[in-house]
Motif scaffolding. Structure first.
Motif, PDB file in Angstrom:
ATOM      1  N   LYS A 188       0.822  -1.212   0.000  1.00  0.00           N
ATOM      2  CA  LYS A 188       0.000   0.000   0.000  1.00  0.00           C
ATOM      3  C   LYS A 188       0.855   1.260   0.000  1.00  0.00           C
ATOM      4  O   LYS A 188       0.526   2.247  -0.666  1.00  0.00           O
ATOM      5  N   CYS A 191       4.078   0.697  -3.441  1.00  0.00           N
ATOM      6  CA  CYS A 191       3.895   0.102  -4.766  1.00  0.00           C
ATOM      7  C   CYS A 191       2.630   0.633  -5.439  1.00  0.00           C
ATOM      8  O   CYS A 191       1.586   0.752  -4.794  1.00  0.00           O
ATOM      9  N   ASP A 192       2.748   0.932  -6.709  1.00  0.00           N
ATOM     10  CA  ASP A 192       1.539   1.195  -7.485  1.00  0.00           C
ATOM     11  C   ASP A 192       0.846  -0.117  -7.803  1.00  0.00           C
ATOM     12  O   ASP A 192      -0.377  -0.200  -7.812  1.00  0.00           O
ATOM     13  N   LYS A 193       1.643  -1.153  -8.035  1.00  0.00           N
ATOM     14  CA  LYS A 193       1.110  -2.490  -8.283  1.00  0.00           C
ATOM     15  C   LYS A 193       2.120  -3.508  -7.762  1.00  0.00           C
ATOM     16  O   LYS A 193       3.336  -3.337  -7.926  1.00  0.00           O
ATOM     17  N   CYS A 228       7.334  -5.270  -6.871  1.00  0.00           N
ATOM     18  CA  CYS A 228       6.560  -4.030  -6.814  1.00  0.00           C
ATOM     19  C   CYS A 228       7.002  -3.078  -7.920  1.00  0.00           C
ATOM     20  O   CYS A 228       8.197  -2.896  -8.146  1.00  0.00           O
ATOM     21  N   ASN A 230       6.186   0.906  -9.971  1.00  0.00           N
ATOM     22  CA  ASN A 230       5.540   2.222  -9.837  1.00  0.00           C
ATOM     23  C   ASN A 230       4.507   2.418 -10.927  1.00  0.00           C
ATOM     24  O   ASN A 230       4.201   1.490 -11.684  1.00  0.00           O
ATOM     25  N   SER A 231       3.970   3.616 -11.037  1.00  0.00           N
ATOM     26  CA  SER A 231       2.887   3.884 -11.982  1.00  0.00           C
ATOM     27  C   SER A 231       3.333   3.756 -13.434  1.00  0.00           C
ATOM     28  O   SER A 231       2.497   3.637 -14.335  1.00  0.00           O
TER      29      SER A 231
END
Length: 280
Positions: A188, A191-193, A228, A230-231
């Motif tokens: 949360k 990480c973006d995903k 993990c 990023n965007s």
């Protein structure tokens, strides 16, 4: 004309099979391969005798992917994308996979008793664990893909018996649960995903036994690994962990390189990368 008709039957049969959750490979299923970072499916476990690939379908949607060992009746691993939980409580049902009973049945996971009503007298447990296997076994139905890493309905979908293994209760309810919660906080915050793999290493001969029959292998180890991004889809963090499936109740954190070395101890073929470019 007869040739085209026959071809239509073959194509129709192929489509009917591949739209279910037992698939020949994950790469051919766009809604399933997405659970693997950059579409990279690990080599780990791919040569397991009797392994099948499951695109876990619930409410007509794929929620995660599982490589399932039909001999030991436990998953080799489940692959998923983390999604913050929105609550909703624990699912009270446990599902089985109809296509592990008969490949021509529907691909939607169902409760065993519902499947029994639809197909009376057909034994469901030749190639998968059943709910009664775990009853009074002394082991928890330990999630690989944890329900707490998802919102409803993906949360519900984790309650398929092809996504659980016999897990030591002390480990499942303490150190492993704490590890899952810590990962959720990391995902949360940073990480973006987050792409995650969670697996189990079968034991050499430790089983849940029912009526003098070896029903479900009790894993020696639990393990997980994550990547993990990023965007922009660029890796920002990775990690892994293992836990001996005993009352020892401890989790040891690893790097991705270390988890590959660990898994290699249990494989006669190269493990290779768990994630595309090892999440670098």
């Amino acid at each position: 004309m007869q040739t085209f008709a026959a071809l239509g039957v073959i194509i129709g049969s192929f489509l009917a099979l591949t739209e279910g959750d037992v698939v020949s490979n994950f790469q051919n299923e766009p809604d399933c391969i997405k659970f693997f970072y950059e579409g990279k499916v690990p080599q780990w476990g791919s040569t397991t005798s009797g392994a099948v690939r499951l695109c876990q379908r619930f409410q007509n949607t794929y929620h995660f992917a599982t490589l399932y060992d039909t001999y030991n009746r436990i998953a080799v691993y489940s692959a998923y994308i983390f999604g913050p939980s929105n609550g909703g409580g624990r699912e009270t049902r446990w599902f089985v996979e109809p296509q592990l009973v008969n490949q021509n049945w529907g691909g939607e996971m169902k409760e065993g008793f519902v499947l029994e009503k639809e197909h009376p007298g057909v034994y469901q447990g030749d190639r998968q664990a059943l709910n009664e296997d775990y009853t009074k076994s002394g082991f928890d139905r330990g999630h690989l893909n944890p329900n707490g890493h998802h919102a409803v309905p993906s949360r519900n979908a984790t309650f398929t018996l092809t996504n659980v293994v016999p897990q030591n209760p002390k480990l499942n309810q303490n150190a492993w649960a704490n590890h899952e919660s810590n990962l959720a906080r990391i995902f949360k915050a940073q990480c973006d995903k987050a792409y995650v793999l969670v697996g189990a290493i079968p034991s050499a001969g430790n089983w849940i036994i029912k009526n003098n029959v070896e029903r479900v292998n009790i894993p020696e180890y639990m393990w997980n690994a994550y990547c993990c991004v990023n965007s922009n889809g660029v890796p920002v963090r990775s990690g892994a962990a293992i836990a001996l499936n005993t009352d020892q109740n401890s989790v040891e954190e690893y790097t991705l390189s270390e988890i590959v070395e660990f898994l290699q101890r249990f494989s006669n073929t190269p493990v290779g990368e768990l994630f595309y470019n090892q999440c670098q």
